[in-house]
Design a protein around this motif. Structure first.
Motif, mmCIF file in Angstrom:
data_model
loop_
_atom_site.group_PDB
_atom_site.id
_atom_site.type_symbol
_atom_site.label_atom_id
_atom_site.label_comp_id
_atom_site.label_asym_id
_atom_site.label_seq_id
_atom_site.Cartn_x
_atom_site.Cartn_y
_atom_site.Cartn_z
ATOM 1 N N ILE B 61 143.769 15.349 52.317
ATOM 2 C CA ILE B 61 142.900 15.955 51.312
ATOM 3 C C ILE B 61 141.474 15.618 51.739
ATOM 4 O O ILE B 61 141.092 14.439 51.742
ATOM 5 C CB ILE B 61 143.196 15.377 49.918
ATOM 6 N N LEU B 176 151.777 9.737 40.584
ATOM 7 C CA LEU B 176 150.471 9.843 41.239
ATOM 8 C C LEU B 176 149.417 9.133 40.400
ATOM 9 O O LEU B 176 149.558 9.018 39.180
ATOM 10 C CB LEU B 176 150.110 11.318 41.437
ATOM 11 N N PRO B 177 148.358 8.652 41.059
ATOM 12 C CA PRO B 177 147.353 7.899 40.299
ATOM 13 C C PRO B 177 146.541 8.827 39.392
ATOM 14 O O PRO B 177 146.059 9.878 39.827
ATOM 15 C CB PRO B 177 146.473 7.293 41.392
ATOM 16 N N LEU B 189 141.218 17.252 42.628
ATOM 17 C CA LEU B 189 141.785 16.234 43.507
ATOM 18 C C LEU B 189 143.227 15.901 43.095
ATOM 19 O O LEU B 189 144.120 15.834 43.941
ATOM 20 C CB LEU B 189 140.913 14.971 43.463
ATOM 21 N N MET B 193 146.735 16.336 45.184
ATOM 22 C CA MET B 193 147.769 15.311 45.394
ATOM 23 C C MET B 193 149.142 15.848 44.971
ATOM 24 O O MET B 193 150.138 15.651 45.658
ATOM 25 C CB MET B 193 147.452 14.063 44.567
ATOM 26 N N LEU B 196 150.458 18.178 47.670
ATOM 27 C CA LEU B 196 151.001 17.527 48.869
ATOM 28 C C LEU B 196 152.364 16.918 48.589
ATOM 29 O O LEU B 196 153.296 17.033 49.379
ATOM 30 C CB LEU B 196 150.035 16.456 49.383
ATOM 31 N N LYS B 197 152.475 16.259 47.441
ATOM 32 C CA LYS B 197 153.742 15.602 47.138
ATOM 33 C C LYS B 197 154.844 16.637 46.875
ATOM 34 O O LYS B 197 155.954 16.518 47.387
ATOM 35 C CB LYS B 197 153.576 14.673 45.939
#
Lengths: 598, 217
Positions: B61, B176-177, B189, B193, B196-197
């Motif tokens: 990213i 995820l955070p 953002l 994430m 991608l996951k």
């Protein structure tokens, strides 16, 4: 505002607000799936990785070196040096922040506090081994207590006693100084003082020593640090200080004993053992053997030499004890033997008593009975704990006539069970320490002759090499045991198979050597091993013993476990090599003894 | 088929040839995560106040190459919306015109596929101005993260399964955070994430476990 980059984590907490902004501007985020290689071994990464979420394994070959979790940064060493590194692999789904190399290096250049974190990290990794070794060499020695040192007994005389009395007393007590009582006062008289009075001042040797005594006596307490004693000697320019506890004199500390404690001087210990005139005195000398081991090893002495010195000292000790304890009948017709690792001369730190007595002929039962208990007690006093398997003179099975032993050998062979095989293994490693050494030689020859041609029995005997697996995995990784804290057992996995495998071959070839290295060398000469393999086998054994000894020194306990994660790359490579040699030995023995038939 | 036709039509309708790059093939392995904050939830009456876009290349990213802009909206800020994105009149007053921001955003995203959460809404908001300025709508491929999530989690669910596609639920479920929500950049953002996951789970054909429904007692 919450950010995917947390500047509160070290070392980023050392950055200024502007620097944190610069970091945030430069960061990218990267996602890795489980088992994905983040970067391979020897690859130079272009960024610093900071874990946001997930878990990353640092691997050296197949060995897990460390785990990196959220907030951890890697790999600073590869980044700063630009060189290769260990491999980093995602253990689970992992998100990392990426800080480009040039930005990281710029921060290192402009912020010394930030830089120090990285350099510390690198220095820790690169220099940990050497620095710790340096520190380990001296720190514990100087932090030792006076009570750990060899102390001469405090011998008292009266002020009215003569110079001649004092000289005789010194010789008898094997000491260099005496404490002299005069009323409530105590002074000290040394050998030199007596000599000067008699020779230089031409005093009569019948004159009292009271006037020679010097006061005050410089003293230390048993709990004082060794360094304190050293300082006090230096400050007062004394060769000895008294050791007092609750205003009682407990002993005298001589500078030579203090220095030998620091520098290691096994010669001194041997001399002390030989000069001892009582079990109590021997016990004091015996206590310093373990210290010698530590000192010798810290000085970088090879493990085989350490073993040789220690075995030698222990044999001196046994011989001396035998001469002190054994009744005349036994001294004249007996042979004291040590067995197991002690017999092979492969023992470092004292384990348990492993000894026996071979008699040429029967002795008065009362003499034998007394000796059995006295020898056991004396050894225990010298720091040899009882053998759990009762392989010691106290046990009549291990202290009897040669004829009785011979009968046993036949029985052990005929019974063909575990105990028999174990007894043969123990006895075959025996070494004479006192008395008639020929008795042992004859006994061993009997055993060898009995075993001659017993292929099936020998094969059964050799089979124990497969009792424990070699801790090398399918992928050439070191296999550790979770139950033992990710450690592996050097003894089970390596030392025992070598010792026992070599023992089986030695027995088959009728060797009289007891040490494993000596047996390997002889087997090499006989052609049982190729020369190259014989050398590799000895090296592997010594390497495993070195690791074990170092672990024992570090743990201050008789362990044989090592944690590969705590070893350096080189040590791990050597360990793997050593286990490969063990594996080859096992394969060779399986073929040789046709173990597949069991 | 229909999409290709639409693209050709749009290409034909494009007023400014400078933006022909929107129809070029996208750089392989790249995508852009987009999020808009708006004055409200009506695509007709409400308007954009902030836009963020982050490029994704492979498994990276590229937050270091992000696009962020505050827009001076034409529509009045809705009090409810202010509570959501916390951008007040005075905060957006310094913003730039949507025309300027949009054209810059187009250059940033190029022809890359767009990734978003409830992307339809963001694209509709952007298209309002696209049509006015360039005579076309965004031609980019659109990837809806909640769609991938739905397929991974509920694709084989029995009828009547309770479906939860809230942003925060997906983030939590994927482990995820969580960053500050309703800030265009953070949302973009977090969406990246998620993407991608989810893409990885899809590639490895791993399903997301569903909470077992409470047994009927």
């Amino acid at each position: 505002m919450a950010h995917h980059f947390d500047a509160k984590n070290a070392p980023f907490d050392r950055l200024t607000a502007e620097e944190v902004d610069a970091v945030r501007e430069a960061l990218d985020i990267v996602y890795f799936r489980p088992n994905e290689t983040i970067f391979g071994r020897g690859k130079a990464p272009d960024s610093l990785f900071i874990v946001i979420k997930g878990l990353v394994e640092e691997r050296d070959g197949d060995d897990l070196v460390a785990l990196r979790g959220p907030g951890d940064a890697f790999d600073s060493r590869a980044l700063v040096q630009g060189g290769g590194s260990n491999a980093f692999i995602a253990r689970e789904e992992t998100l990392c922040n990426l800080l480009p190399r040039d930005v990281t290096l710029k921060l290192i250049n402009q912020n010394p506090r930030f830089a120090s974190f990285f350099y510390l990290d690198i220095a820790r990794k690169l220099g940990a081994a050497t620095r710790e070794e340096e520190a380990a060499r001296f720190a514990p020695l100087l932090a030792a207590r006076v009570r750990d040192l060899f102390l001469h007994p405090a011998v008292f005389m009266d002020a009215k006693d003569t110079i001649a009395d004092a000289g005789a007393r010194m010789k008898a007590a094997n000491c260099h100084a005496l404490l002299v009582r005069e009323g409530a006062e105590t002074g000290i008289v040394t050998r030199t003082d007596l000599l000067n009075a008699a020779v230089l001042d031409r005093r009569s040797i019948e004159s009292p020593i009271g006037s020679l005594a010097r006061r005050p006596i410089i003293s230390v307490a048993p709990d004082d640090l060794v360094s304190t004693a050293l300082l006090r000697m230096t400050k007062h320019n004394k060769q000895r200080v008294a050791v007092t506890e609750n205003s009682e004199f407990v002993g005298l500390l001589e500078d030579i004993d203090l220095l030998s404690f620091l520098a290691g001087n096994s010669q001194l210990v041997a001399g002390r053992i030989d000069r001892s005139s009582s079990v109590a005195e021997l016990a004091r000398a015996a206590r310093t053997i373990d210290t010698q081991i530590r000192t010798l090893r810290r000085q970088g002495v090879r493990v085989d030499i350490v073993c040789e010195i220690v075995s030698d000292l222990n044999r001196h000790l046994h011989a001396k004890l035998f001469s002190l304890v054994a009744p005349k009948s036994i001294r004249e017709s007996g042979c004291l033997i040590v067995m197991g690792s002690e017999g092979r001369g492969e023992q470092t730190f004292r384990t348990d008593q492993d000894n026996g007595l071979i008699l040429a002929a029967s002795v008065p039962p009362a003499d034998l009975e007394t000796f059995r208990t006295d020898m056991f007690d004396a050894l225990e006093q010298c720091g040899f704990p009882p053998c759990p398997g009762e392989v010691m003179v106290r046990n009549p099975v291990w202290s009897k006539t040669l004829a009785d032993f011979r009968d046993d050998f036949s029985r052990w062979l005929a019974l063909s069970n575990e105990t028999g095989a174990m007894n043969i293994a123990i006895f075959y490693d025996a070494m004479a320490t006192a008395g008639e050494a020929d008795l042992l030689r004859t006994a061993k020859q009997t055993l060898i002759d009995l075993m001659h041609g017993e292929r099936v029995y020998l094969a059964r005997f050799a089979r124990a090499i497969d009792a424990f697996p070699t801790p090398i995995g399918f992928f050439n990784n070191l296999v550790t045991s979770k139950a033992e804290g990710d450690a592996l057992d050097l003894k089970k996995g390596g030392i025992f198979p070598i010792v026992h495998g070599v023992r089986a071959l030695a027995l088959e070839n009728g060797l009289h050597e007891t040490g494993t290295a000596a047996r390997i060398a002889r087997l090499g000469e006989l052609g049982a091993f190729e020369h190259q393999f014989a050398r590799e086998l000895t090296e592997a054994l010594h390497y495993l013993m070195t690791l074990r000894l170092d672990a024992q020194i570090a743990e201050a306990a008789p362990t044989s476990l090592v944690k590969p994660g705590e070893l350096s790359t080189m040590e791990r490579d050597l360990l793997r090599d050593a286990f490969h040699v063990v594996k080859r030995l096992r394969e060779m023995l399986r073929r040789h003894f046709n173990l597949a038939m069991f | 088929m229909l999409l290709a036709l639409k693209r050709r039509l749009h290409r034909h309708l494009l007023r400014d040839p400078l933006y022909a790059f929107l129809f070029e093939p996208p750089p392989p392995g790249e995508a852009v995560s987009v999020d808009c904050e708006t004055t409200g939830l009506s695509t007709r009456k409400d308007d954009i106040v902030a836009v963020a876009a982050i490029r994704i290349r492979g498994n990276r990213i590229l937050t270091s190459e992000r696009f962020e802009a505050t827009v001076k909206p034409r529509a009045k800020l809705n009090a409810e919306a202010i509570k959501v994105h916390r951008l007040r009149e005075q905060d957006v007053a310094s913003g730039r015109s949507i025309d300027e921001v949009l054209l810059e955003l187009l250059r940033f995203i190029g022809s890359r596929p767009l990734v978003g959460f409830y992307l339809e809404f963001d694209v509709a908001m952007l298209n309002k101005h696209m049509r006015r300025l360039l005579g076309i709508e965004l031609p980019n491929q659109q990837i809806e993260v909640s769609g991938i999530y739905y397929r991974r989690k509920y694709g084989d669910a029995p009828p009547g399964t309770q479906v939860d596609l809230r942003f925060i639920s997906i983030m939590t479920d994927l482990g995820l955070p969580l960053l500050d929500q309703h800030d265009a950049y953070s949302d973009a953002l977090m969406t990246a994430m998620m993407y991608l996951k989810l893409r990885d789970l899809e590639a490895r054909d791993i399903r997301i476990a569903r909470q077992r429904a409470k047994p009927v007692s």
